[in-house]
Design an enzyme around this catalytic site. Structure first.
Site, short mmCIF file in Angstrom:
data_model
loop_
_atom_site.label_atom_id
_atom_site.label_comp_id
_atom_site.label_asym_id
_atom_site.label_seq_id
_atom_site.Cartn_x
_atom_site.Cartn_y
_atom_site.Cartn_z
N ASN A 107 0.85 -1.19 0.00
CA ASN A 107 0.00 0.00 0.00
C ASN A 107 0.89 1.25 0.00
OD1 ASN A 107 -1.44 2.25 1.15
ND2 ASN A 107 -3.07 0.85 1.71
N HIS A 111 0.92 6.14 2.11
CA HIS A 111 1.67 7.06 2.98
C HIS A 111 2.92 7.65 2.33
CE1 HIS A 111 -1.38 6.71 5.85
NE2 HIS A 111 -1.30 5.40 5.82
N HIS A 149 -5.60 3.68 -1.51
CA HIS A 149 -6.93 4.05 -1.00
C HIS A 149 -7.23 5.48 -1.42
CE1 HIS A 149 -9.66 4.31 2.87
NE2 HIS A 149 -10.31 4.66 1.77
N ARG A 196 -9.33 8.23 -0.79
CA ARG A 196 -10.30 8.64 0.24
C ARG A 196 -11.14 9.80 -0.27
NH1 ARG A 196 -8.84 6.49 5.70
NH2 ARG A 196 -10.63 7.70 6.38
N ARG A 198 -6.91 12.82 1.23
CA ARG A 198 -5.83 13.24 2.14
C ARG A 198 -4.46 12.67 1.74
NH1 ARG A 198 -7.56 9.96 7.55
NH2 ARG A 198 -9.47 11.10 7.15
N GLU A 251 -8.67 0.66 -2.96
CA GLU A 251 -9.53 0.69 -1.76
C GLU A 251 -10.42 1.91 -1.86
OE1 GLU A 251 -7.26 0.84 1.80
OE2 GLU A 251 -6.36 -1.11 1.47
N THR A 294 -8.45 3.54 8.62
CA THR A 294 -9.67 2.73 8.58
C THR A 294 -9.80 1.98 9.90
OG1 THR A 294 -9.20 2.49 6.23
CG2 THR A 294 -10.97 1.14 7.12
N GLU A 349 -11.22 -9.30 3.06
CA GLU A 349 -9.95 -8.98 3.71
C GLU A 349 -10.22 -8.80 5.19
OE1 GLU A 349 -7.32 -6.24 1.76
OE2 GLU A 349 -6.47 -5.57 3.67
N HIS A 380 -3.74 -4.50 7.73
CA HIS A 380 -3.86 -3.30 8.57
C HIS A 380 -2.96 -3.41 9.79
CE1 HIS A 380 -5.29 0.41 10.26
NE2 HIS A 380 -5.94 0.62 9.13
#
Ligand code: PXP
Length: 245
Positions: free
Chosen positions: A11, A14, A47, A49, A53, A74, A105, A155, A195
């Site tokens: 992922n 970040h 993801h 969002r 963000r 996502e 999340t 998931e 996660h």
């Protein structure tokens, strides 16, 4: 199932978080995604969002154009996100709950309680050839609901397992994940997990033979500060392979 290669989805959200702290182009999550694929990622997760963000619409367009490994998008189950998913047609969509105020999340999707809202998303995405996954807590009723709604993949949320210190409580969370993964495959669902995973928590989860894929991001991007992104991914891959062996 034991010995089956466990896929690693990296992922890159970040990387975008750091970029957005200054509003420019660096560091580029697409460059990170290409590097991740070279380092052994089997897929890339991002993801998009509602508040944008971290990952942006343009990031998704560029990931679709440049990646040679599958993209797992996502997203929340909203009309806006559905339109975007149908425009890009990524390999997979993972439906996640989303609250604006949350830092990340925080819990799984309530598939059992949200059947009527979620069902059209699953059928529309599936009809477009997108593999739909539901991000859920490790609970039988959520697994049954995911199956009945027609999602081929679930998931499992590993956040609670990762957040507690090693000891009996963590073992209880692990057992729940194990039981849920076994049940998921028994009822014909492909089972993923993710996660909060890091080097100290990934082993016991990777050892669950019923799991087909782990999605990991924040820890890898953080660890990249110390050892580099490629090295952090390679080390995670090794930890997963060692746990599976
Ligand atoms: N899986 C899902 C569904 C997620 O929402 C996230 C976080 O975006 C992850 C996996 C990865 O979590 P982390 O960044 O904590 O590794």
């Amino acid at each position: 199932m034991s010995g089956t290669k466990l896929r690693l989805g990296v992922n890159v959200d970040h990387v975008a978080t750091v970029r957005n702290a200054r509003g420019g182009r660096h560091p580029d999550p697409v460059r990170a995604a290409l590097l991740a694929a070279e380092a052994g990622a089997d897929g890339i997760t991002a993801h998009l969002r509602e508040d944008r963000r971290h990952i942006s619409d343009d990031d998704i367009a560029r990931l679709m154009a440049e990646l040679r490994v599958p993209l797992n998008l996502e997203m929340a189950a909203t009309d806006e996100m559905l339109t975007i998913a149908l425009r890009h047609r990524p390999h997979a969509v993972c439906l996640v709950p989303e609250k604006r105020q949350e830092r990340t999340t925080e819990g799984g999707l309530d598939v059992a309680g949200g059947h009527n809202h979620l069902a059209p998303f699953v059928s529309t995405l599936s009809s477009a050839g997108i593999r739909v996954s539901m991000f859920i807590e490790a609970e039988t009723r959520q697994l049954d609901a995911a199956k009945s709604i027609g999602a081929p993949v679930v998931e499992l949320h590993t956040g609670a397992y990762c957040e507690v210190a090693p000891g009996p409580e963590r073992e209880r969370h692990l057992k729940r994940l194990q039981t849920a993964a076994d049940y998921a495959t028994k009822i014909g669902l492909e089972c993923h997990a993710g996660h909060g995973l890091g080097y100290d928590t990934v082993g016991p989860v990777a050892a669950i033979a019923a799991l087909a894929e782990l999605n990991i991001g924040h820890f890898l991007v953080g660890e990249a500060i110390f050892i580099g992104f490629e090295a952090s991914i390679r080390r995670m891959r090794e930890a997963m392979d060692a746990a599976r062996a």
